[in-house]
Design an enzyme around this catalytic site. Sequence first.
Site, mmCIF file in Angstrom:
data_model
loop_
_atom_site.group_PDB
_atom_site.id
_atom_site.type_symbol
_atom_site.label_atom_id
_atom_site.label_comp_id
_atom_site.label_asym_id
_atom_site.label_seq_id
_atom_site.Cartn_x
_atom_site.Cartn_y
_atom_site.Cartn_z
ATOM 1 N N CYS A 1 -1.547 9.309 -1.333
ATOM 2 C CA CYS A 1 -2.333 8.409 -0.478
ATOM 3 C C CYS A 1 -2.931 7.256 -1.277
ATOM 4 O O CYS A 1 -3.150 7.384 -2.483
ATOM 5 C CB CYS A 1 -3.527 9.141 0.154
ATOM 6 S SG CYS A 1 -3.128 10.641 1.020
ATOM 7 N N ASP A 2 -3.230 6.187 -0.569
ATOM 8 C CA ASP A 2 -4.015 5.112 -1.167
ATOM 9 C C ASP A 2 -4.803 4.424 -0.057
ATOM 10 O O ASP A 2 -4.261 4.143 1.007
ATOM 11 C CB ASP A 2 -3.127 4.099 -1.893
ATOM 12 C CG ASP A 2 -3.948 3.214 -2.823
ATOM 13 O OD1 ASP A 2 -4.664 3.768 -3.674
ATOM 14 O OD2 ASP A 2 -3.902 1.989 -2.683
ATOM 15 N N THR A 3 -6.075 4.195 -0.321
ATOM 16 C CA THR A 3 -6.954 3.556 0.662
ATOM 17 C C THR A 3 -7.487 2.251 0.093
ATOM 18 O O THR A 3 -7.840 2.190 -1.080
ATOM 19 C CB THR A 3 -8.146 4.479 1.008
ATOM 20 O OG1 THR A 3 -7.642 5.700 1.559
ATOM 21 C CG2 THR A 3 -9.078 3.833 2.029
ATOM 22 N N ALA B 1 -2.649 4.329 3.309
ATOM 23 C CA ALA B 1 -1.209 4.629 3.333
ATOM 24 C C ALA B 1 -1.033 6.095 2.943
ATOM 25 O O ALA B 1 -1.706 6.588 2.030
ATOM 26 C CB ALA B 1 -0.474 3.742 2.337
ATOM 27 N N LEU C 1 0.835 -1.198 0.000
ATOM 28 C CA LEU C 1 0.000 0.000 0.000
ATOM 29 C C LEU C 1 0.877 1.259 0.000
ATOM 30 O O LEU C 1 0.612 2.220 -0.727
ATOM 31 C CB LEU C 1 -0.904 -0.024 1.236
ATOM 32 C CG LEU C 1 -2.202 0.769 1.196
ATOM 33 C CD1 LEU C 1 -3.068 0.358 0.016
ATOM 34 C CD2 LEU C 1 -2.971 0.594 2.497
#
Length: 200
Positions: free
Chosen positions: A73-75, A110, A45
């Site tokens: 960001c990454d969700t 992240a 992530l």
Amino acid sequence: MLKVILASKSPRRSQILKEFGYKFSVVTVQTSELFDKNLSLNNALCEISKTKVQVYLDYVDQGAIINSLIIGCDTMVCNKGQVLGKPSDESEAKKYLSELSNSTHEVKTAVSLFNTNTKEWLNFVKTSKVKMKTLSEKQILDYIATGEPMDKAGAYAIQGLGGKFVESHEGSWYNIVGFPIEEFQEQLKDKGWELELVEK
């Protein structure tokens, strides 16, 4: 004071930064969100969120980003060891929501930060838990018909219509929306990084 550059087109992340008074600009980057199966979930992530920043760094004029903090960001939603990203179509959205029904899943975000002054990277992952109510097929299909699930990890938005399906949650609500603002502020404090705020 560092200028803030958000390398994300997510309106949710922009809204959270705005809500907490940060002054920022948004840049859109195109990157793959495929997981590296050789890495742990958190590390994979982080690689995605870091790549979003790196792609921007690679093409932008370095003079334009002096004294800046760039955010990537990454969700994603993790249910029983399975990673649920954004559904590719309505049938996948139905599959995801059926799997989440009457169970507890994790939402991980992240965040990758790059300080252009010090050339420092800071990466972290925040995890929250969400307990879903039991959803009927009609509820799922009616929700999909609204279009809301189609660009959301796990096919629902806690801050939108999907919020009515949530029985309870543990950890940061903002993290579930897509940006763990509390952890972000803690990390800034630890680093002594001060960001530009909107003048009141």
